[in-house]
Design a protein around this motif. Structure first.
Motif, PDB file in Angstrom:
ATOM      1  N   ARG A   4       0.806  -1.218   0.000  1.00 28.84           N
ATOM      2  CA  ARG A   4       0.000   0.000   0.000  1.00 28.84           C
ATOM      3  C   ARG A   4       0.843   1.273   0.000  1.00 28.84           C
ATOM      4  NH1 ARG A   4      -3.090   0.483   4.737  1.00 28.84           N
ATOM      5  NH2 ARG A   4      -1.639  -0.905   5.728  1.00 28.84           N
ATOM      6  N   LEU A   5       1.947   1.267   0.739  1.00 31.58           N
ATOM      7  CA  LEU A   5       2.773   2.457   0.851  1.00 31.58           C
ATOM      8  C   LEU A   5       4.240   2.091   0.652  1.00 31.58           C
ATOM      9  CD1 LEU A   5       1.213   4.079   4.056  1.00 31.58           C
ATOM     10  CD2 LEU A   5       0.914   4.847   1.718  1.00 31.58           C
ATOM     11  N   PRO A   6       4.997   2.910  -0.065  1.00 35.28           N
ATOM     12  CA  PRO A   6       6.415   2.612  -0.282  1.00 35.28           C
ATOM     13  C   PRO A   6       7.303   3.066   0.887  1.00 35.28           C
ATOM     14  CG  PRO A   6       5.809   4.559  -1.485  1.00 35.28           C
ATOM     15  CD  PRO A   6       4.536   4.036  -0.853  1.00 35.28           C
ATOM     16  N   TYR A   7       6.699   3.573   1.955  1.00 37.23           N
ATOM     17  CA  TYR A   7       7.471   4.047   3.093  1.00 37.23           C
ATOM     18  C   TYR A   7       6.784   3.623   4.385  1.00 37.23           C
ATOM     19  CZ  TYR A   7       3.814   7.568   2.918  1.00 37.23           C
ATOM     20  OH  TYR A   7       2.609   8.186   2.875  1.00 37.23           O
ATOM     21  N   TYR A   8       7.561   3.595   5.446  1.00 41.01           N
ATOM     22  CA  TYR A   8       7.072   3.230   6.768  1.00 41.01           C
ATOM     23  C   TYR A   8       6.598   4.493   7.468  1.00 41.01           C
ATOM     24  CZ  TYR A   8       7.411   1.833  11.674  1.00 41.01           C
ATOM     25  OH  TYR A   8       7.155   1.610  12.996  1.00 41.01           O
ATOM     26  N   GLN A   9       5.340   4.527   7.854  1.00 39.68           N
ATOM     27  CA  GLN A   9       4.805   5.691   8.542  1.00 39.68           C
ATOM     28  C   GLN A   9       5.244   5.669  10.003  1.00 39.68           C
ATOM     29  OE1 GLN A   9       0.578   5.179   7.590  1.00 39.68           O
ATOM     30  NE2 GLN A   9       0.706   7.162   6.605  1.00 39.68           N
ATOM     31  N   PHE A  10       5.731   6.783  10.483  1.00 35.78           N
ATOM     32  CA  PHE A  10       6.176   6.896  11.864  1.00 35.78           C
ATOM     33  C   PHE A  10       5.655   8.198  12.443  1.00 35.78           C
ATOM     34  CE2 PHE A  10       9.193   8.286  15.101  1.00 35.78           C
ATOM     35  CZ  PHE A  10       9.281   7.158  15.898  1.00 35.78           C
ATOM     36  N   GLU A  11       4.891   8.099  13.505  1.00 31.50           N
ATOM     37  CA  GLU A  11       4.363   9.287  14.168  1.00 31.50           C
ATOM     38  C   GLU A  11       5.130   9.486  15.469  1.00 31.50           C
ATOM     39  OE1 GLU A  11       0.082   9.384  14.485  1.00 31.50           O
ATOM     40  OE2 GLU A  11      -0.062   8.023  12.767  1.00 31.50           O
TER      41      GLU A  11
END
Length: 75
Positions: A4-11
């Motif tokens: 779904r996403l080419p990057y790792y989401q980090f909050e």
């Protein structure tokens, strides 16, 4: 990596206020590495693979004991 996403989401706010902050710095660093590897592997990793790759059983146990990570049918 996730399809779904080419990057790792980090909050950062969620990380800094989460229960991970109760863990040792060693466990926190390992957790970030586990997350990146897990993401790269399309969110597929068994406990056996986790232990073979990271070889830090005491820190891995800490993450499980603090409910930072959970097993789902051995994964």
């Amino acid at each position: 990596m996730s399809k779904r996403l080419p990057y790792y989401q980090f909050e950062s706010a969620k990380y800094l206020t989460g229960d991970i902050q109760f863990c040792s710095y060693g466990a926190q660093g390992l957790f970030v590495n586990i997350c990146a590897t897990y993401w790269q592997r399309d969110c597929q990793m068994t406990l056996i693979q986790l232990n073979k790759r990271f070889k830090k059983s005491e820190l891995i146990d800490e993450l499980f004991n603090e409910n930072i990570m959970v097993l789902n049918e051995g994964n």
